[in-house]
Design a protein around this motif. Sequence first.
Motif, PDB file in Angstrom:
ATOM      1  N   PRO A   1     -33.539  40.836  44.264  1.00 17.25           N
ATOM      2  CA  PRO A   1     -33.794  40.175  45.551  1.00 17.25           C
ATOM      3  C   PRO A   1     -32.729  39.161  45.952  1.00 17.25           C
ATOM      4  CG  PRO A   1     -35.837  40.330  44.294  1.00 17.25           C
ATOM      5  CD  PRO A   1     -34.719  40.760  43.367  1.00 17.25           C
ATOM      6  N   HIS A   2     -31.978  38.629  44.990  1.00 17.24           N
ATOM      7  CA  HIS A   2     -30.931  37.667  45.342  1.00 17.24           C
ATOM      8  C   HIS A   2     -29.783  38.318  46.116  1.00 17.24           C
ATOM      9  CE1 HIS A   2     -32.895  34.954  42.430  1.00 17.24           C
ATOM     10  NE2 HIS A   2     -32.253  33.984  43.053  1.00 17.24           N
ATOM     11  N   LEU A   3     -29.733  39.650  46.152  1.00 21.28           N
ATOM     12  CA  LEU A   3     -28.735  40.303  46.997  1.00 21.28           C
ATOM     13  C   LEU A   3     -28.980  39.996  48.472  1.00 21.28           C
ATOM     14  CD1 LEU A   3     -28.237  43.728  45.198  1.00 21.28           C
ATOM     15  CD2 LEU A   3     -26.391  42.209  45.928  1.00 21.28           C
ATOM     16  N   ALA A   4     -30.207  39.631  48.814  1.00 22.71           N
ATOM     17  CA  ALA A   4     -30.513  39.168  50.171  1.00 22.71           C
ATOM     18  C   ALA A   4     -30.197  37.674  50.231  1.00 22.71           C
ATOM     19  CB  ALA A   4     -31.973  39.442  50.507  1.00 22.71           C
ATOM     20  N   ILE A   5     -28.919  37.341  50.157  1.00 18.43           N
ATOM     21  CA  ILE A   5     -28.519  35.953  49.944  1.00 18.43           C
ATOM     22  C   ILE A   5     -28.835  35.032  51.118  1.00 18.43           C
ATOM     23  CG2 ILE A   5     -26.712  36.479  48.276  1.00 18.43           C
ATOM     24  CD1 ILE A   5     -24.697  36.332  50.536  1.00 18.43           C
ATOM     25  N   ASP A   6     -29.153  35.596  52.291  1.00 19.47           N
ATOM     26  CA  ASP A   6     -29.545  34.751  53.418  1.00 19.47           C
ATOM     27  C   ASP A   6     -31.049  34.500  53.440  1.00 19.47           C
ATOM     28  OD1 ASP A   6     -26.927  34.483  54.459  1.00 19.47           O
ATOM     29  OD2 ASP A   6     -27.063  36.492  55.313  1.00 19.47           O
ATOM     30  N   GLN A   7     -31.778  35.081  52.487  1.00 19.07           N
ATOM     31  CA  GLN A   7     -33.212  34.856  52.375  1.00 19.07           C
ATOM     32  C   GLN A   7     -33.611  34.280  51.015  1.00 19.07           C
ATOM     33  OE1 GLN A   7     -34.101  39.077  53.614  1.00 19.07           O
ATOM     34  NE2 GLN A   7     -35.862  38.049  54.558  1.00 19.07           N
ATOM     35  N   VAL A   8     -32.928  34.712  49.961  1.00 20.31           N
ATOM     36  CA  VAL A   8     -33.230  34.287  48.601  1.00 20.31           C
ATOM     37  C   VAL A   8     -31.940  33.808  47.957  1.00 20.31           C
ATOM     38  CG1 VAL A   8     -34.051  34.986  46.323  1.00 20.31           C
ATOM     39  CG2 VAL A   8     -35.150  35.901  48.383  1.00 20.31           C
ATOM     40  N   ARG A   9     -31.961  32.595  47.473  1.00 18.42           N
ATOM     41  CA  ARG A   9     -30.726  32.061  46.889  1.00 18.42           C
ATOM     42  C   ARG A   9     -31.073  31.114  45.747  1.00 18.42           C
ATOM     43  NH1 ARG A   9     -26.785  29.420  51.146  1.00 18.42           N
ATOM     44  NH2 ARG A   9     -27.069  31.529  52.014  1.00 18.42           N
ATOM     45  N   GLN A  10     -30.300  31.195  44.681  1.00 15.50           N
ATOM     46  CA  GLN A  10     -30.461  30.271  43.570  1.00 15.50           C
ATOM     47  C   GLN A  10     -29.803  28.934  43.887  1.00 15.50           C
ATOM     48  OE1 GLN A  10     -28.217  33.364  42.170  1.00 15.50           O
ATOM     49  NE2 GLN A  10     -26.935  32.168  40.797  1.00 15.50           N
ATOM     50  N   MET A  11     -30.053  27.929  43.080  1.00 19.33           N
ATOM     51  CA  MET A  11     -29.380  26.650  43.248  1.00 19.33           C
ATOM     52  C   MET A  11     -27.878  26.841  43.065  1.00 19.33           C
ATOM     53  SD  MET A  11     -30.076  23.034  41.270  1.00 19.33           S
ATOM     54  CE  MET A  11     -29.100  23.404  39.805  1.00 19.33           C
ATOM     55  N   THR A  12     -27.106  26.236  43.931  1.00 14.39           N
ATOM     56  CA  THR A  12     -25.656  26.325  43.848  1.00 14.39           C
ATOM     57  C   THR A  12     -25.056  24.936  43.664  1.00 14.39           C
ATOM     58  OG1 THR A  12     -25.518  26.262  46.272  1.00 14.39           O
ATOM     59  CG2 THR A  12     -25.513  28.435  45.224  1.00 14.39           C
ATOM     60  N   ILE A  13     -23.790  24.903  43.260  1.00 11.70           N
ATOM     61  CA  ILE A  13     -23.147  23.639  42.906  1.00 11.70           C
ATOM     62  C   ILE A  13     -22.900  22.765  44.120  1.00 11.70           C
ATOM     63  CG2 ILE A  13     -21.068  22.633  41.885  1.00 11.70           C
ATOM     64  CD1 ILE A  13     -20.942  25.001  40.017  1.00 11.70           C
ATOM     65  N   GLY A  14     -22.685  23.395  45.272  1.00 13.06           N
ATOM     66  CA  GLY A  14     -22.438  22.637  46.485  1.00 13.06           C
ATOM     67  C   GLY A  14     -20.985  22.692  46.919  1.00 13.06           C
ATOM     68  N   GLY A  15     -20.734  22.379  48.179  1.00  9.43           N
ATOM     69  CA  GLY A  15     -19.382  22.304  48.701  1.00  9.43           C
ATOM     70  C   GLY A  15     -18.616  23.611  48.580  1.00  9.43           C
ATOM     71  N   ALA A  16     -17.361  23.508  48.151  1.00  7.21           N
ATOM     72  CA  ALA A  16     -16.494  24.678  48.041  1.00  7.21           C
ATOM     73  C   ALA A  16     -16.997  25.678  47.012  1.00  7.21           C
ATOM     74  CB  ALA A  16     -15.069  24.235  47.693  1.00  7.21           C
ATOM     75  N   ASP A  17     -17.674  25.183  45.968  1.00 11.57           N
ATOM     76  CA  ASP A  17     -18.183  26.106  44.948  1.00 11.57           C
ATOM     77  C   ASP A  17     -19.291  26.982  45.514  1.00 11.57           C
ATOM     78  OD1 ASP A  17     -16.665  25.431  42.540  1.00 11.57           O
ATOM     79  OD2 ASP A  17     -17.622  23.480  42.700  1.00 11.57           O
ATOM     80  N   THR A  18     -20.156  26.414  46.343  1.00 14.48           N
ATOM     81  CA  THR A  18     -21.179  27.229  46.992  1.00 14.48           C
ATOM     82  C   THR A  18     -20.532  28.276  47.884  1.00 14.48           C
ATOM     83  OG1 THR A  18     -22.863  25.492  46.939  1.00 14.48           O
ATOM     84  CG2 THR A  18     -23.087  27.182  48.634  1.00 14.48           C
ATOM     85  N   ALA A  19     -19.515  27.873  48.646  1.00 12.93           N
ATOM     86  CA  ALA A  19     -18.827  28.828  49.523  1.00 12.93           C
ATOM     87  C   ALA A  19     -18.200  29.961  48.721  1.00 12.93           C
ATOM     88  CB  ALA A  19     -17.756  28.099  50.343  1.00 12.93           C
ATOM     89  N   ARG A  20     -17.602  29.630  47.575  1.00 14.39           N
ATOM     90  CA  ARG A  20     -16.988  30.669  46.745  1.00 14.39           C
ATOM     91  C   ARG A  20     -18.046  31.614  46.169  1.00 14.39           C
ATOM     92  NH1 ARG A  20     -12.918  26.602  45.666  1.00 14.39           N
ATOM     93  NH2 ARG A  20     -14.280  25.502  44.193  1.00 14.39           N
ATOM     94  N   GLN A  21     -19.181  31.054  45.761  1.00 17.67           N
ATOM     95  CA  GLN A  21     -20.224  31.910  45.198  1.00 17.67           C
ATOM     96  C   GLN A  21     -20.801  32.845  46.262  1.00 17.67           C
ATOM     97  OE1 GLN A  21     -23.062  29.871  42.799  1.00 17.67           O
ATOM     98  NE2 GLN A  21     -24.341  31.669  42.471  1.00 17.67           N
ATOM     99  N   LEU A  22     -21.005  32.339  47.470  1.00 20.57           N
ATOM    100  CA  LEU A  22     -21.512  33.189  48.546  1.00 20.57           C
ATOM    101  C   LEU A  22     -20.494  34.260  48.913  1.00 20.57           C
ATOM    102  CD1 LEU A  22     -23.226  30.555  50.874  1.00 20.57           C
ATOM    103  CD2 LEU A  22     -24.266  32.037  49.150  1.00 20.57           C
ATOM    104  N   GLU A  23     -19.224  33.898  48.901  1.00 22.55           N
ATOM    105  CA  GLU A  23     -18.188  34.896  49.177  1.00 22.55           C
ATOM    106  C   GLU A  23     -18.203  35.993  48.120  1.00 22.55           C
ATOM    107  OE1 GLU A  23     -13.343  35.124  49.953  1.00 22.55           O
ATOM    108  OE2 GLU A  23     -14.211  33.422  48.885  1.00 22.55           O
ATOM    109  N   ALA A  24     -18.334  35.599  46.851  1.00 23.25           N
ATOM    110  CA  ALA A  24     -18.401  36.591  45.776  1.00 23.25           C
ATOM    111  C   ALA A  24     -19.618  37.492  45.949  1.00 23.25           C
ATOM    112  CB  ALA A  24     -18.433  35.886  44.417  1.00 23.25           C
ATOM    113  N   ALA A  25     -20.761  36.894  46.323  1.00 23.81           N
ATOM    114  CA  ALA A  25     -21.977  37.692  46.522  1.00 23.81           C
ATOM    115  C   ALA A  25     -21.789  38.693  47.654  1.00 23.81           C
ATOM    116  CB  ALA A  25     -23.155  36.764  46.809  1.00 23.81           C
TER     117      ALA A  25
END
Length: 507
Positions: free
Chosen positions: A400-424
Amino acid sequence: MLKFLCKIGLLVLALAVGAVWLVVLRLKDVPAPLLVAYGLLLAGSAAGLLWPGMLGPLSTRRRVLVFLGVPAGLSTLGLYLAVVYYIADLPVLLALAAATCLAWAAATFLRGRQAAGDRGAPQTRRAFLTAGAGLVLGAASGLSAGQVERHRREVLARSERQAAVRATGARRPILDDAVRVFPLHAGDTIVTYGQFYGGLDGWEGLNGYLRTLVDKAQIAVPVYAYLIDHPRHGLMLVDTGVNWEQAHDHDGYYNHNQMVSRLLTQRDEYRLTPEQDLRVRLARLGYDAKEITTVFLTHVHDDHAGGLRHLPQATVVLDRRDWEHGTIYPYSFDLVRNNLSFPAFGSGAFGPFPAAQDHFGDGSVILVPTSGHSPGHMCVLLRVDGGNVLFTGDTLYTLPHLAIDQVRQMTIGGADTARQLEAARRIQTLLASDADTVPLFAHDNTRYQSDLVASAFAQGAPGEAGLRRLRAHMETVLTPGWRLRPGHTPRFVAPTSGAPVGRVEFR
């Protein structure tokens, strides 16, 4: 004025230390009302000792010490012994007590020498008695250190016995050249529901980490490693799960680094049954941990690296950025420090990923950088008969986390969150463009892992039919636009009476 400013500085320092201590106690599940009362006692003690008059015209430092300082000190000791104490602390505590006794004896002796006649004799006697107690405590400290070490050896010996008793198995005969993949449920980790599913509800960055300290809506999620039996490249693992010490001697395991590491982790953060021990899992399939030649570590977090303690002979492949900037608890790596291999990601683009590493040079294993969850997180793509499998590590926890605009785990924040979303999103693109590729997750707590993946990889080689079944299930969970279909949205269910943690339902 200078004296007043110095007192202000001391008060701020005392309050800061007290705040950190309260955070530690909250992490150890001390009830919030008790912490509030205890925090007020600490603050009152510190302020009263610096400005005794603020507590009333008849107050003195002696009275503040008796009525606030002593209860605060005894409460601190009691809370420490109740929720933080570990056997390895015994030599340290005894040594501190010995040093205190000796210092007190020296001060008492000097006062006795300065006193005249009969007035000094009792103080001198007390000094010698206190010094004797200090020497006894010092000797006990030295002796207890050996007892602590014996305790740790017994814990390790129990682990070895447990693994040996349950590690019966015979190698399954392989009569073809198929690549085989075996999911290994190598423990569970206890996390807050928001940490796992609340990334869109404010669980991000520092705020998310602070919420993990106060939010006790917890769930248990599986930790998966994956064994690869490759006809050309031998036995390999993707991640390694947790080990027996982490789960059953948690404080001792993290005391190897520094006490702070132990204080800021939860004692019950890992679970591991004897059957889930990595060595047992391998043996039940007919393999030996000593046969593993390569470990692909998606990242250095301890729930993925704990099993390295059983694999001192293996080459460990991981992103250099993770090793240099993401390793918090290096003890898991002590036996493989000389076996680390860092990919250059110099093989050019791979699908939507601008950089990749063809690890063996034959296209059988492709490594792609997916930083964000950690500084050097990477995913691993493996060619199998009939298609490919993509090991996502912690870039995405579950299907379900593949639906990243509906289900998302805790992220580090800032640029790291952006990088993780880009990877997803790159993973989404890869899966959308290649119907023969299926994702395998490290913490999936849904039916996809427990039923579909377990069934498809029961014999190691899912073939085209098995991969098609996995893709078909994905389509029942996710739309082509990576939205969740009805019935697959996670929801926390509070624990029932007697249950230590809650559970997740999908609706």
